[in-house]
Design a protein around this motif. Structure first.
Motif, PDB file in Angstrom:
ATOM      1  N   THR A  54      -4.027  50.843   3.796  1.00 40.68           N
ATOM      2  CA  THR A  54      -2.643  50.532   4.144  1.00 40.68           C
ATOM      3  C   THR A  54      -1.752  50.793   2.942  1.00 40.68           C
ATOM      4  O   THR A  54      -2.228  50.934   1.805  1.00 40.68           O
ATOM      5  N   ASP A  55      -0.436  50.842   3.169  1.00 37.46           N
ATOM      6  CA  ASP A  55       0.493  51.017   2.056  1.00 37.46           C
ATOM      7  C   ASP A  55       0.431  49.839   1.091  1.00 37.46           C
ATOM      8  O   ASP A  55       0.611  49.994  -0.113  1.00 37.46           O
ATOM      9  N   ALA A  56       0.179  48.644   1.625  1.00 36.66           N
ATOM     10  CA  ALA A  56       0.061  47.474   0.752  1.00 36.66           C
ATOM     11  C   ALA A  56      -1.140  47.609  -0.176  1.00 36.66           C
ATOM     12  O   ALA A  56      -1.070  47.251  -1.364  1.00 36.66           O
ATOM     13  N   GLN A  57      -2.262  48.128   0.340  1.00 28.70           N
ATOM     14  CA  GLN A  57      -3.439  48.333  -0.510  1.00 28.70           C
ATOM     15  C   GLN A  57      -3.170  49.392  -1.574  1.00 28.70           C
ATOM     16  O   GLN A  57      -3.557  49.233  -2.732  1.00 28.70           O
ATOM     17  N   LEU A  58      -2.495  50.473  -1.187  1.00 27.12           N
ATOM     18  CA  LEU A  58      -2.140  51.498  -2.163  1.00 27.12           C
ATOM     19  C   LEU A  58      -1.238  50.903  -3.247  1.00 27.12           C
ATOM     20  O   LEU A  58      -1.407  51.166  -4.433  1.00 27.12           O
ATOM     21  N   GLY A  59      -0.265  50.097  -2.820  1.00 27.34           N
ATOM     22  CA  GLY A  59       0.622  49.462  -3.787  1.00 27.34           C
ATOM     23  C   GLY A  59      -0.115  48.531  -4.724  1.00 27.34           C
ATOM     24  O   GLY A  59       0.231  48.425  -5.907  1.00 27.34           O
ATOM     25  N   SER A  60      -1.154  47.873  -4.225  1.00 26.88           N
ATOM     26  CA  SER A  60      -1.911  46.953  -5.078  1.00 26.88           C
ATOM     27  C   SER A  60      -2.681  47.701  -6.162  1.00 26.88           C
ATOM     28  O   SER A  60      -2.871  47.190  -7.262  1.00 26.88           O
ATOM     29  N   LEU A  61      -3.137  48.919  -5.862  1.00 26.35           N
ATOM     30  CA  LEU A  61      -3.839  49.718  -6.870  1.00 26.35           C
ATOM     31  C   LEU A  61      -2.908  50.100  -8.007  1.00 26.35           C
ATOM     32  O   LEU A  61      -3.329  50.240  -9.156  1.00 26.35           O
ATOM     33  N   SER A  62      -1.637  50.253  -7.697  1.00 30.30           N
ATOM     34  CA  SER A  62      -0.643  50.526  -8.742  1.00 30.30           C
ATOM     35  C   SER A  62      -0.209  49.242  -9.437  1.00 30.30           C
ATOM     36  O   SER A  62      -0.116  49.174 -10.660  1.00 30.30           O
ATOM     37  N   GLY A  63       0.017  48.196  -8.634  1.00 32.60           N
ATOM     38  CA  GLY A  63       0.544  46.959  -9.185  1.00 32.60           C
ATOM     39  C   GLY A  63      -0.428  46.192 -10.064  1.00 32.60           C
ATOM     40  O   GLY A  63      -0.002  45.484 -10.982  1.00 32.60           O
ATOM     41  N   ILE A  64      -1.749  46.335  -9.842  1.00 35.64           N
ATOM     42  CA  ILE A  64      -2.718  45.578 -10.636  1.00 35.64           C
ATOM     43  C   ILE A  64      -2.655  45.979 -12.101  1.00 35.64           C
ATOM     44  O   ILE A  64      -2.846  45.143 -12.994  1.00 35.64           O
ATOM     45  N   VAL A  65      -2.355  47.236 -12.372  1.00 39.25           N
ATOM     46  CA  VAL A  65      -2.240  47.674 -13.764  1.00 39.25           C
ATOM     47  C   VAL A  65      -1.077  46.964 -14.443  1.00 39.25           C
ATOM     48  O   VAL A  65      -1.217  46.387 -15.531  1.00 39.25           O
ATOM     49  N   ALA A  66       0.070  46.994 -13.800  1.00 39.01           N
ATOM     50  CA  ALA A  66       1.240  46.343 -14.375  1.00 39.01           C
ATOM     51  C   ALA A  66       1.053  44.837 -14.483  1.00 39.01           C
ATOM     52  O   ALA A  66       1.537  44.200 -15.430  1.00 39.01           O
ATOM     53  N   LEU A  67       0.329  44.244 -13.523  1.00 37.44           N
ATOM     54  CA  LEU A  67       0.082  42.806 -13.577  1.00 37.44           C
ATOM     55  C   LEU A  67      -0.746  42.444 -14.806  1.00 37.44           C
ATOM     56  O   LEU A  67      -0.436  41.480 -15.518  1.00 37.44           O
ATOM     57  N   MET A  68      -1.802  43.210 -15.078  1.00 35.02           N
ATOM     58  CA  MET A  68      -2.632  42.935 -16.245  1.00 35.02           C
ATOM     59  C   MET A  68      -1.856  43.163 -17.537  1.00 35.02           C
ATOM     60  O   MET A  68      -2.016  42.427 -18.510  1.00 35.02           O
ATOM     61  N   VAL A  69      -1.010  44.195 -17.543  1.00 32.08           N
ATOM     62  CA  VAL A  69      -0.151  44.424 -18.712  1.00 32.08           C
ATOM     63  C   VAL A  69       0.730  43.204 -18.937  1.00 32.08           C
ATOM     64  O   VAL A  69       0.884  42.716 -20.064  1.00 32.08           O
ATOM     65  N   GLY A  70       1.312  42.702 -17.845  1.00 32.17           N
ATOM     66  CA  GLY A  70       2.192  41.547 -17.978  1.00 32.17           C
ATOM     67  C   GLY A  70       1.480  40.302 -18.480  1.00 32.17           C
ATOM     68  O   GLY A  70       1.984  39.582 -19.341  1.00 32.17           O
ATOM     69  N   LEU A  71       0.280  40.047 -17.976  1.00 30.76           N
ATOM     70  CA  LEU A  71      -0.442  38.837 -18.349  1.00 30.76           C
ATOM     71  C   LEU A  71      -0.995  38.877 -19.767  1.00 30.76           C
ATOM     72  O   LEU A  71      -1.072  37.853 -20.445  1.00 30.76           O
ATOM     73  N   LEU A  72      -1.387  40.049 -20.237  1.00 30.81           N
ATOM     74  CA  LEU A  72      -2.114  40.146 -21.505  1.00 30.81           C
ATOM     75  C   LEU A  72      -1.293  40.681 -22.669  1.00 30.81           C
ATOM     76  O   LEU A  72      -1.772  40.674 -23.804  1.00 30.81           O
ATOM     77  N   THR A  73      -0.092  41.159 -22.415  1.00 33.15           N
ATOM     78  CA  THR A  73       0.644  41.821 -23.487  1.00 33.15           C
ATOM     79  C   THR A  73       0.919  40.913 -24.681  1.00 33.15           C
ATOM     80  O   THR A  73       0.788  41.333 -25.834  1.00 33.15           O
ATOM     81  N   VAL A  74       1.281  39.664 -24.441  1.00 36.82           N
ATOM     82  CA  VAL A  74       1.605  38.767 -25.555  1.00 36.82           C
ATOM     83  C   VAL A  74       0.361  38.389 -26.363  1.00 36.82           C
ATOM     84  O   VAL A  74       0.339  38.583 -27.594  1.00 36.82           O
ATOM     85  N   PRO A  75      -0.696  37.855 -25.743  1.00 30.32           N
ATOM     86  CA  PRO A  75      -1.871  37.498 -26.570  1.00 30.32           C
ATOM     87  C   PRO A  75      -2.494  38.694 -27.273  1.00 30.32           C
ATOM     88  O   PRO A  75      -2.914  38.589 -28.431  1.00 30.32           O
ATOM     89  N   LEU A  76      -2.561  39.858 -26.611  1.00 30.54           N
ATOM     90  CA  LEU A  76      -3.155  41.021 -27.258  1.00 30.54           C
ATOM     91  C   LEU A  76      -2.262  41.575 -28.369  1.00 30.54           C
ATOM     92  O   LEU A  76      -2.754  42.117 -29.358  1.00 30.54           O
ATOM     93  N   SER A  77      -0.949  41.425 -28.222  1.00 30.41           N
ATOM     94  CA  SER A  77      -0.037  41.856 -29.289  1.00 30.41           C
ATOM     95  C   SER A  77      -0.196  40.985 -30.528  1.00 30.41           C
ATOM     96  O   SER A  77      -0.164  41.477 -31.662  1.00 30.41           O
ATOM     97  N   ILE A  78      -0.364  39.688 -30.318  1.00 29.30           N
ATOM     98  CA  ILE A  78      -0.591  38.785 -31.447  1.00 29.30           C
ATOM     99  C   ILE A  78      -1.900  39.138 -32.159  1.00 29.30           C
ATOM    100  O   ILE A  78      -1.974  39.187 -33.394  1.00 29.30           O
ATOM    101  N   LEU A  79      -2.947  39.417 -31.382  1.00 23.56           N
ATOM    102  CA  LEU A  79      -4.225  39.823 -31.969  1.00 23.56           C
ATOM    103  C   LEU A  79      -4.092  41.135 -32.728  1.00 23.56           C
ATOM    104  O   LEU A  79      -4.686  41.312 -33.800  1.00 23.56           O
ATOM    105  N   ALA A  80      -3.313  42.067 -32.178  1.00 26.94           N
ATOM    106  CA  ALA A  80      -3.134  43.367 -32.836  1.00 26.94           C
ATOM    107  C   ALA A  80      -2.442  43.207 -34.178  1.00 26.94           C
ATOM    108  O   ALA A  80      -2.776  43.902 -35.155  1.00 26.94           O
ATOM    109  N   ASP A  81      -1.445  42.303 -34.260  1.00 24.02           N
ATOM    110  CA  ASP A  81      -0.770  42.060 -35.539  1.00 24.02           C
ATOM    111  C   ASP A  81      -1.734  41.510 -36.584  1.00 24.02           C
ATOM    112  O   ASP A  81      -1.604  41.777 -37.776  1.00 24.02           O
ATOM    113  N   ARG A  82      -2.715  40.744 -36.131  1.00 25.67           N
ATOM    114  CA  ARG A  82      -3.665  40.142 -37.065  1.00 25.67           C
ATOM    115  C   ARG A  82      -4.788  41.115 -37.429  1.00 25.67           C
ATOM    116  O   ARG A  82      -5.226  41.180 -38.568  1.00 25.67           O
TER     117      ARG A  82
END
Length: 425
Positions: A54-82
């Motif tokens: 379905t179009d919703a399933q196709l959208g989820s394959l795209s959206g999951i990438v952005a979701l993980m970016v959103g959830l992990l960007t701050v903690p991984l950025s802090i780790l990268a600085d260290r």
């Protein structure tokens, strides 16, 4: 209250030539990032047919990438600085490239979803860590231009991912579309740490040993909070269009996968050019009047909403494509102004984490839900009608930017006073 120019940013002492080499290679990895992310959109029609999605399933394959970016960007950025920015960026690139190769080997929706999940983890902090590295080696007067130009690499990567992915999928099959993106990323990731050395781009630790500013500075004024939110809302529109323009061209203009990918790539390229132009215009007009950045951001949002709303309500044809193209030119134009505003509204010592927070909101409010919600709407009312509703989010973004404008000068003044007091200690 007095008007303010852009505040200074500490600059790592490297030659101008080496600074541009850093920009070029970091920009190149950003292109790989988005090639791996957006190649999926070019093969939507093939996956839909082969796996009966379905179009919703196709959208989820795209959206999951952005979701993980959103959830992990701050903690991984802090780790990268260290841990070190160069090592972190290299590891990220290898992870998303190998995960993209896993996409090529997927045999079901579940396997593809898992591979895209890993792509999102690999790409999570690249934008924030990469822009922090780039800005640290250039003069502060180029702040909005660099932010717009660097993030335009995402658009260029999207163009290449959809265009090359569409061609590869048409002639060799959709698996080779993913494999081609993966190979490019792996090669560039192996070159990156050979040329860019960690020691040369690591800021010197102040001899005074002053305590770093509190991370509460990321959220302690209304203007910066509004900037995070407004930027995310506007990128909801950009993400939705990038994800669904190939399918739009396939369904309403009867183009094959390769030609639909190429046509969509032109629109995304227009959007990337708009990011650079809008960011450069921001630096030129706002050098001595930093508050003008918000006025420009509001104008970009309103014009984008008007042009796209008209475009998707017109009949298929040249006039419709012109209006959509003009709207695409402005759809991500707020990226440069928003990046510069966040830098003005936070202490220089926490700019890396501030950009990570901006990336977080961009993904949670825009890049992650945009394709998925648009797909859900398309399942119910048709893709063209769904895309005609998406620009409403630009109005919401303009309203939030307007609220930020009411507090901006006071909040910048507060950040300046806090910085001056820290220096005086």
């Amino acid at each position: 209250m007095a008007h303010y120019a852009d505040s200074d940013i500490p600059v790592v002492s490297v030659s101008r030539r080496y600074a541009w080499i850093i920009f070029a290679l970091t920009f190149g990895l950003l292109i790989s990032d988005y090639m791996s992310r957006q190649v999926l959109n070019a093969v939507f029609p093939l996956l839909k047919l082969e796996w009966q999605l379905t179009d919703a399933q196709l959208g989820s394959l795209s959206g999951i990438v952005a979701l993980m970016v959103g959830l992990l960007t701050v903690p991984l950025s802090i780790l990268a600085d260290r841990w070190g920015r160069v090592k972190s960026l290299t590891l990220m690139a290898l992870l998303w490239s190998l995960a993209t190769l896993m996409c090529a080997l997927s045999d079901s929706y579940a396997e593809m979803f898992a591979a895209r999940f890993l792509v999102g983890i690999g790409e999570a902090a690249y934008g924030s860590v990469g822009i922090a590295l780039v800005i640290s080696v250039f003069p502060p007067s180029l702040r909005a231009t660099l932010a717009g130009a660097f993030m335009a690499g995402g658009m260029l990567g999207s163009v290449l991912g959809m265009a090359l992915g569409g061609v590869l999928a048409e002639h060799l099959g959709w698996r080779w579309a993913f494999a081609g993106m993966a190979i490019f990323g792996i090669v560039l990731a192996l070159i990156y740490p050979i040329i860019i050395r960690e020691k040369r781009v690591t800021p010197a630790v102040p001899a005074s040993g002053k305590q770093r500013p509190s991370l509460r500075g990321l959220f302690n004024n209304p203007s910066v909070l509004c900037t995070y939110v407004a930027s995310g809302l506007q990128l909801f529109v950009a993400a939705s269009l990038m994800a669904w323009i190939p399918s739009f061209m396939n369904r309403y203009y009867d183009l094959g996968t390769d030609k639909a990918g190429m046509a969509a790539a032109v629109f995304v390229l227009i959007s990337g050019a708009g990011m650079v132009v809008c960011g450069s215009l921001c630096d030129r007009l706002c050098r001595d009047r930093a508050e003008r950045k918000i006025s420009l951001a509001i104008i970009y949002c309103l014009l984008c909403c008007l042009l796209l709303a008209i475009g998707f309500r017109l009949e298929a044809g040249a006039v419709q494509l012109v209006f959509i193209g003009l709207g695409m030119f402005l759809v991500a134009g707020t990226t440069g102004p928003a990046g510069a505003m966040v830098a003005n509204l936070t202490h220089a010592a926490i700019h890396g984490t501030a950009f990570a927070t901006l990336t977080l909101m961009n993904n949670l409010l825009g890049l992650a839900p945009g394709p998925f919600i648009t797909g859900m709407l398309a399942d119910g009312i048709g893709l063209e009608n769904a895309l005609a509703l998406v620009p409403i989010m630009s109005l919401a973004s303009a309203l939030v930017f307007f609220f930020a404008k009411r507090h901006y000068l006071r909040d910048v003044h507060g950040v300046r006073l806090a910085s001056d007091e820290a220096v005086a200690v």
